[in-house]
Design a protein around this motif. Structure first.
Motif, short mmCIF file in Angstrom:
data_model
loop_
_atom_site.label_atom_id
_atom_site.label_comp_id
_atom_site.label_asym_id
_atom_site.label_seq_id
_atom_site.Cartn_x
_atom_site.Cartn_y
_atom_site.Cartn_z
N PHE A 181 0.84 -1.35 0.15
CA PHE A 181 -0.03 0.15 0.12
C PHE A 181 1.13 1.15 -0.06
O PHE A 181 0.22 1.82 -0.98
CB PHE A 181 -0.90 0.00 1.18
CG PHE A 181 -1.05 1.37 1.37
CD1 PHE A 181 -2.54 2.04 0.88
CD2 PHE A 181 -1.27 2.11 2.73
CE1 PHE A 181 -2.83 2.97 0.89
CE2 PHE A 181 -1.53 2.80 3.18
CZ PHE A 181 -2.29 3.80 2.11
N GLN A 185 1.40 4.09 -3.07
CA GLN A 185 1.06 5.28 -2.14
C GLN A 185 2.37 6.36 -2.77
O GLN A 185 1.33 7.72 -2.93
CB GLN A 185 0.61 5.23 -0.88
CG GLN A 185 -0.16 7.16 -0.82
CD GLN A 185 -0.49 6.68 1.20
OE1 GLN A 185 -0.94 6.65 1.65
NE2 GLN A 185 1.30 7.22 1.70
N TYR A 205 -3.17 0.17 -6.50
CA TYR A 205 -2.74 1.09 -5.05
C TYR A 205 -4.67 1.05 -4.36
O TYR A 205 -4.73 0.86 -3.28
CB TYR A 205 -3.32 2.19 -5.79
CG TYR A 205 -3.07 2.98 -4.80
CD1 TYR A 205 -2.28 3.45 -3.49
CD2 TYR A 205 -4.10 4.60 -4.82
CE1 TYR A 205 -2.62 4.08 -1.93
CE2 TYR A 205 -4.55 5.74 -3.66
CZ TYR A 205 -3.73 5.70 -2.44
OH TYR A 205 -3.42 6.07 -0.84
N ILE A 206 -5.69 0.82 -5.31
CA ILE A 206 -7.04 1.25 -4.65
C ILE A 206 -6.97 -0.29 -3.76
O ILE A 206 -7.51 -0.26 -2.36
CB ILE A 206 -8.01 1.42 -4.82
CG1 ILE A 206 -7.99 2.49 -6.26
CG2 ILE A 206 -9.67 1.62 -4.86
CD1 ILE A 206 -9.56 2.95 -7.05
N SER A 208 -4.90 -1.73 -2.71
CA SER A 208 -3.95 -2.53 -1.33
C SER A 208 -4.69 -1.76 -0.22
O SER A 208 -4.66 -2.40 0.79
CB SER A 208 -3.08 -1.57 -1.89
OG SER A 208 -3.26 -0.69 -1.95
N ILE A 209 -6.11 -1.02 -0.19
CA ILE A 209 -5.87 0.00 1.25
C ILE A 209 -7.15 -0.93 1.45
O ILE A 209 -7.35 -1.37 2.46
CB ILE A 209 -7.01 1.67 -0.14
CG1 ILE A 209 -6.07 2.29 -0.20
CG2 ILE A 209 -7.71 1.83 1.50
CD1 ILE A 209 -6.72 3.11 -0.85
N THR A 212 -5.41 -4.28 3.20
CA THR A 212 -4.25 -3.87 4.06
C THR A 212 -5.70 -3.97 5.35
O THR A 212 -5.36 -3.86 6.53
CB THR A 212 -4.19 -2.65 3.92
OG1 THR A 212 -3.31 -2.66 2.26
CG2 THR A 212 -3.40 -2.24 5.24
N CYS A 245 -13.10 -3.33 2.40
CA CYS A 245 -12.52 -4.16 0.86
C CYS A 245 -13.85 -4.54 -0.31
O CYS A 245 -12.81 -4.16 -1.51
CB CYS A 245 -11.74 -5.72 1.91
SG CYS A 245 -10.82 -6.58 0.61
N ALA A 248 -12.81 -0.97 -1.85
CA ALA A 248 -12.03 -0.72 -2.59
C ALA A 248 -12.47 -1.60 -4.23
O ALA A 248 -11.93 -1.11 -4.69
CB ALA A 248 -11.36 -1.43 -1.59
N THR A 271 -12.90 2.81 8.22
CA THR A 271 -10.88 2.52 8.17
C THR A 271 -11.55 3.13 9.82
O THR A 271 -10.50 2.01 10.63
CB THR A 271 -9.95 2.42 7.54
OG1 THR A 271 -10.27 2.19 6.07
CG2 THR A 271 -8.79 2.58 8.30
#
Length: 515
Positions: A181, A185, A205-206, A208-209, A212, A245, A248, A271
């Protein structure tokens, strides 16, 4: 003299003029809207927040620079970007953020940005040398975090696989997602790859958010025993993490047709809610005395603080927003590693203690049958060339039933403990000895010569012929018969050793009865 004064005056005027030019150097962004004109003054080396609207955004950039400079702004959230200097298109510089080279002097340029949703990126200009220095410092900071993340991930996977610890594996997966992430980023893959990977980079990237958040929730649920102690709260934590998730994934797959603002809001505040819930659980578990919960509480408090600036206090401190989250996650990773190390060490110690207890006879404090089997393999491995003789001494208490019947089981237990103590005293440290059960014991030892076997057998018979122990003010005695079986090579099966030495013991017992 007059000439000197004139030159001095010219130098002072030149210095004053150049200092004024340097002081006045800077850039300004202007945007024309139907409601009016907006201006933002960009100062060297300082972040300026400029709101973008969804779709096309056009700015007039005016600069007066004493030397070559660089304009930077964030890459996430942009579909396309272009700096038009009139006669040419602005030259981009390879960097994690979008960076355009700015020429020396006074100039005007058009900056066109297409945003996929409304957001507020940070704009900054620097002189080229300052930009290069700051880029190197940033790469060094992030490189340290990437190295830390990779090391922790590798250690957790290797150690978790070896000791079969689920929490370590979940921690490794979380650190892997977290490292990915932050790499995405910061956009540092663009240092190695061209802008052609922009779409794939944004997609990864999205995702991975979401992963994570999901991996972190799963790890904390396991580590803090949320599933066992707070099952309903665990459903909420895992449910919200799956929601984040899912948002995302939807945002990554259908960015053009879904309301990105609402998906982003759900991801951000979801989050924050998850971290808050887990933080509260860590406080409760720390209060209840759950091991390592205090360390988890400290780690989560740091992350929660940084998330407030990332989700809620967006315009409060650009530095905290840029580096606060990175440093918070780095500190959290280290604290979690310490907590895991403590737990693994404690579990390993408890396992060793349990293993040792399982191999010991609880009454006599020497090896039981399981412990004898374990030590037998060690004894066999101590002589790889098989140059030794092996002897098994089988010890059986005489008339032990009458002791229990006449004096009670407590006295019988004391008699067994004294026989075990006598056996321990007469055997060497590397010999194998223990209690088979009831009033039966065995000792197995290696010798170089047959004479040593006979000598040890004689010593044990003499020692076991009269074992004394105190019962109140009265001294009691118990005796035991000792059989001996000799092997040129040590049998692999303990039962074979017991069988041979047991027969010898009964011969010895009968001989003693016959006088």
């Amino acid at each position: 003299m007059q000439r000197i004064l004139q030159i001095t005056l010219l130098l002072l005027l030149a210095g004053t003029f150049s200092a004024k030019v340097f002081a006045d150097a800077g850039c300004q962004l202007t945007r024309n809207l139907a409601t009016g004109i907006e201006h933002w003054q960009l100062q060297s080396g300082k972040n300026t927040l400029v709101p973008l609207y969804k779709g096309q955004n056009a700015f007039l950039l005016q600069c007066d620079l004493a030397k070559d400079g660089v304009l930077t702004f964030q890459r996430p959230g942009l579909i396309s970007h272009q700096l038009d200097l009139g006669s040419e298109v602005g030259l981009t510089i390879t960097a994690g953020q979008i960076a355009y080279a700015l020429p020396q002097g006074l100039f005007k340029a058009t900056l066109k940005l297409e945003a996929e949703h409304a957001y507020t990126p940070r704009f900054k200009w620097q002189y080229q040398q300052d930009f290069l220095t700051a880029s190197q410092q940033h790469s060094l900071i992030m490189g340290g975090f990437y190295g830390l993340g990779f090391t922790l991930m590798l250690l957790s996977f290797v150690v978790g696989w070896r000791i079969k610890a689920p929490a370590l594996k979940l921690y490794g997966f979380y650190i892997a997602c977290l490292t990915a992430f932050l790499v995405l980023q910061e956009g540092q893959l663009f240092i190695f790859f061209s802008e052609d990977i922009a779409e794939l980079h944004k997609f990864a990237y999205i995702l991975s958010i979401g992963f994570t958040v999901l991996s972190a929730s799963w790890f904390f649920s396991n580590f803090l025993y949320i599933k066992q102690d707070f099952p309903y709260l665990n459903y909420a934590v895992i449910g919200f993490s799956l929601l984040v998730c899912g948002c995302a994934i939807l945002r990554a797959l259908f960015a053009e047709s879904l309301p990105l603002f609402w998906l982003g809001a759900i991801m951000g505040y979801g989050t924050l809610l998850i971290v808050t819930m887990v933080f509260i659980v860590s406080l409760v578990q720390a209060y209840r005395g759950t091991r390592e919960a205090g360390l988890i509480c400290i780690a989560l408090s740091i992350v929660l603080f940084s998330l407030l600036f990332r989700v809620v206090l967006l315009n409060y401190s650009p530095f905290i927003q840029r580096y606060g989250f990175v440093f918070a996650l780095a500190i959290e990773s280290i604290i979690l590693a310490l907590a895991l190390a403590q737990r693994v060490s404690r579990i390993t110690q408890e396992k060793d203690i349990a293993e040792q207890a399982a191999n010991l006879d609880p009454l006599c404090g020497i090896a039981n049958r399981r412990g004898l089997n374990s030590k037998l393999a060690t004894l066999a491995a101590s002589d790889p060339d098989d140059q030794m003789l092996y002897a098994a001494f089988y010890i059986d208490a005489d008339d032990f039933k009458s002791i229990n019947d006449n004096y009670g089981h407590n006295v019988g237990d004391m008699a067994l403990q004294q026989i075990a103590a006598c056996l321990t005293k007469n055997m060497r440290q590397h010999d194998v000895y223990g209690r088979l059960g009831g009033d039966e014991f065995i000792a197995i030892a290696s010798f170089k010569h047959i004479a040593e076997v006979y000598k040890k057998h004689t010593e044990l018979k003499q020692a076991m012929s009269c074992v004394t122990f105190n019962l109140g003010n009265t001294e009691r005695t118990v005796s035991a018969s000792v059989g001996c079986a000799i092997f040129e090579s040590l049998p692999d099966d303990l039962d074979d050793i017991i069988s041979a030495s047991d027969r010898s013991m009964y011969v010895e017992k009968n001989n003693r009865k016959l006088g």
